[in-house]
Design an enzyme around this catalytic site. Sequence first.
Site, mmCIF file in Angstrom:
data_model
loop_
_atom_site.group_PDB
_atom_site.id
_atom_site.type_symbol
_atom_site.label_atom_id
_atom_site.label_comp_id
_atom_site.label_asym_id
_atom_site.label_seq_id
_atom_site.Cartn_x
_atom_site.Cartn_y
_atom_site.Cartn_z
ATOM 1 N N SER A 61 7.119 2.989 2.143
ATOM 2 C CA SER A 61 6.271 3.107 0.150
ATOM 3 C C SER A 61 5.767 1.390 -0.215
ATOM 4 C CB SER A 61 8.038 2.760 0.229
ATOM 5 O OG SER A 61 8.347 1.798 0.436
ATOM 6 N N LYS A 62 5.401 1.733 -0.469
ATOM 7 C CA LYS A 62 4.444 0.950 -1.678
ATOM 8 C C LYS A 62 5.255 -0.273 -1.666
ATOM 9 C CE LYS A 62 1.940 4.809 -3.765
ATOM 10 N NZ LYS A 62 1.250 5.231 -5.151
#
Length: 477
Positions: free
Chosen positions: A248-249
């Site tokens: 994920s970012k």
Amino acid sequence: MNNKPARTRFAPSPTGYMHVGGVRTALFAWLIARQTGGQFILRLEDTDKAREVAGSGEHIMKSLRWLGLTWDEGPDIGGPHGPYKQSDRLGTYKEWAQKLVEKGRAYADPYTPEEVQAFREEAQKNKRPFLYRNHRPEHPPAWDGTKPLRFKSDPKPYDWHDAVMGDLHAGAEAIDDFILIKSDGYPTYNFAHIIDDLLMECTHVIRAQEFIASVPNYLNLYEALEIDRPVLATLPHILGPDGNKKLSKRDGAKDMLDYAHDGYLPEAMMNFLASMGWNDGTEQEIFTAGELIQKFSLERVQKAGARFDEQRLLWMDGAHIRTLSPDDLYKRSEGYWPDGANGAGDDFKKQVLGLVQERLKYLGELPELTDFFFRDLPVNPQLWQTHKQLKKVEQGELKQLLEQARTTIEQSDFTAGDLTDRLNNLLEATGQKPAVLFSLIRIATTQAPASPGLADTLAVLGKDTSLRRIDAMLSAL
RNA sequence: GGCCCCGUCGUCCAGCGGUCAAGACACCGGGUUUUCAUCCCGGCAACCGGAGUUCGACUCUCCGCGGGGUCACCA
């Protein structure tokens, strides 16, 4: 194993950049389309106004273009089933929602968000999954567009086949009255993608694992709508480098375009992405895009998540760089040269590239690897004072050796062959170990901790530069 | 917690009842008459556990355990 032409799609929501996880989903969909001679469709799912990030649609397209994942229909180029941006298709969703209302399969949600939230919390408190349909109103108000429109589900168990996961099953408890149209008039993903895939004639829905739990709902909706469903393919997640969590970012997953800027090759990235979760069953590791298109199959996609390993990407990029022709590599190197290379000629730069090609892992390394070819680096005593061979030799002796080397080199015509011969002769004449003599010359002429082969380097550097640098070091000794 | 999915070297993965459990990345060692790298050779290293089915299980079944996903007016 080419089947019927497939129409696959990639449908990102423009809420930011794309990381490797998202791009891999796009890649697999693209591969299926290209393999079957079908179409790859890009659709922007911009139905969440709150999360939308300005410019990210274009940013996403840029990432896809860089990788070479070209689309045949999309928001920028249009196509026979457009528009390809969901916010431009609101009328269509309303139309289909109305059909459901008329069939008695959709109804307005009379509760306030707070009331629904209370139901949810109650369920959570009892450690039960939240099911809205347990609170389904008996006499819902007419749908006037100010209340959310919910699907009136017909809960029942389902068995279905997933092209990647195989045979799947879910009980009736997986099905609920989910929201079709939000109170702001926008459809939810759950509804919009079904309608769009139908109208855009998508044959495959290839998406990541987080949607698998919703599939029974979709199956139920397909039935209510009396439409055929496309092939479903669910991809496992790409996991972060250290944990088991999906990439994920938030965990620092890089923007795909960062890799572009760092000088990774798109074909290497594509190869790497494909190798995370797919292989052709042979021992081949390096694939061209064409090979991937030819050999890819959803059936051979891994069911388990794959951890993202940047070292493997690095290796793979280097491997692809080594397959490039000199001219191709030169073309791609534009923009990655050290500042000092600005005034250098094409031929000289190509020669330099020829020497570093085999040690380049990604183009962003070009400056540190080639800096000394373009400018005289300051004499750095550390290089020989800490060198494991040279530090054992007395400084005066080093100076003497270097003077001898200068004389030898000065007589060369500076072809690599001649340089090699003369250097070898000098080695014999001085009785020195190559590790001492050659290291000394290498350091003198490059002032760099590492460089390509000595004779090659000298040949590219040329006589003037080589001698000038030796002189500079001589006066420092 | 319910439901669902997954589980082979540190990592990516091959395997689809009988293999010395393969390959690659990373790491370690050696070679390619300097360095770094490439290339070559070699090494290290795995079937989550327990039952069962079977002449025989990494492969099939069940139960555990572990990991993940989901249970939004996000996608």
